[in-house]
Enzyme design. Structure first.
Site, PDB file in Angstrom:
ATOM      1  CB  SER A 137      -1.031  -0.145   1.384  1.00  0.00           C
ATOM      2  OG  SER A 137      -1.228   1.324   1.465  1.00  0.00           O
ATOM      3  CE1 TYR A 150      -4.650  -3.329   4.531  1.00  0.00           C
ATOM      4  CE2 TYR A 150      -3.306  -0.945   4.507  1.00  0.00           C
ATOM      5  CZ  TYR A 150      -4.084  -1.941   3.862  1.00  0.00           C
ATOM      6  OH  TYR A 150      -4.009  -1.927   2.375  1.00  0.00           O
TER       7      TYR A 150
END
Length: 273
Positions: A137, A150
């Site tokens: 990400s 995360y």
């Protein structure tokens, strides 16, 4: 005659994984589509009965991953492109998250990708090469309030993938860390685990909600052409940001980090190491 490329895609039942599988199939390639629940893939299996092999798989189970990779190779004879995409979201402040939530999250987002990488490398080495695309990400450049765990999983995967790339390049295996921007994948709905909110963070949660707004981002299919081209490059990059807006944001974050380091350079240089 050109041999069709064989893809092994985890988290293929929805979101980005589904979009990548659809793009590969449309291009005439073959796909092993791995997911915990393969029922959403029924329509693709019907449309591409000879090119799609749905594979029920929990990537957090290392033994199941190794067995699944063997079944994938048996299905199509080889694997050319591996896409480690399976993952979910653990939303909440660090203080709020339980041990069970944290371990379960990292079992999928980090360890799952490691198990798949370990399982496919011997096959890619034996056939003389292949591609591993590690879906991380743009958030893996650092932590951010409420999505810190995360981010932690993505940062860990980023570091392991960088090491893996150096280790397997000698075997003709190319690894790319794919830093995805924000797409409408259902990550904050179907793929989310949320902590029990603590009242002390109500103000911060409200500020974050206002900052992020309600825009879920573009459709995953808009990212698929990038992945298709990336998989076909003879000399692919070790890292790639997917998304023009995300590219700009990462550049800004990187510059802010450099500026912060320079501000305190005098303190850094007080030590000789």
């Amino acid at each position: 005659m050109t041999t069709a490329t064989v893809w092994f895609i985890t988290g293929a039942s929805r979101g980005l994984g589904r979009a990548f599988a659809e793009a590969a199939l449309a291009a005439g390639d073959r796909v092993v589509a791995a997911a915990r629940n393969v029922e959403p893939l029924a329509d693709l299996a019907e449309e591409y009965p000879d090119a799609l092999a749905p594979l029920s798989l929990d990537v957090s189970d290392r033994g199941a991953v190794f067995d699944g990779v063997e079944r994938a190779v048996a299905a199509f004879g080889r694997i050319d492109v591996v896409v480690n995409n399976a993952g979910g979201m653990l939303y909440g402040m660090v203080e709020e998250a339980t041990e069970e939530q944290i371990r379960a999250h990292l079992d999928v987002n980090f360890f799952g990708a490691v198990w798949v990488s370990q399982a496919v490398v011997p096959h890619l080495r034996a056939q003389g090469g292949g591609r591993i695309l590690q879906i991380t990400s743009m958030g893996s450049v650092g932590g951010f309030a409420s999505v810190g765990l995360y981010g932690a999983g993505k940062v860990a995967l980023d570091a392991v993938s960088a090491a893996l790339a150096m280790e397997v390049e000698q075997f003709g295996i190319k690894v790319t860390i794919v830093e995805m921007g924000g797409y409408s994948t259902g990550l904050f709905t179907a793929g989310i685990t949320a902590t029990e909110p603590a009242s002390q963070y109500e103000t911060l949660r409200a500020e974050l909600a206002e900052m992020w707004g309600e825009d879920a981002g573009p459709e995953p299919s808009t990212a698929a052409p990038v992945i298709m081209e990336l998989a076909g490059l003879a000399d692919p990059p070790r890292r790639l940001i997917v998304g023009g807006k995300s590219y700009d944001q990462v550049m800004e974050l990187d510059q802010a980090r450099v500026d912060a380091y320079r501000k305190w350079e005098h303190l850094s240089r007080m030590a000789p190491g």
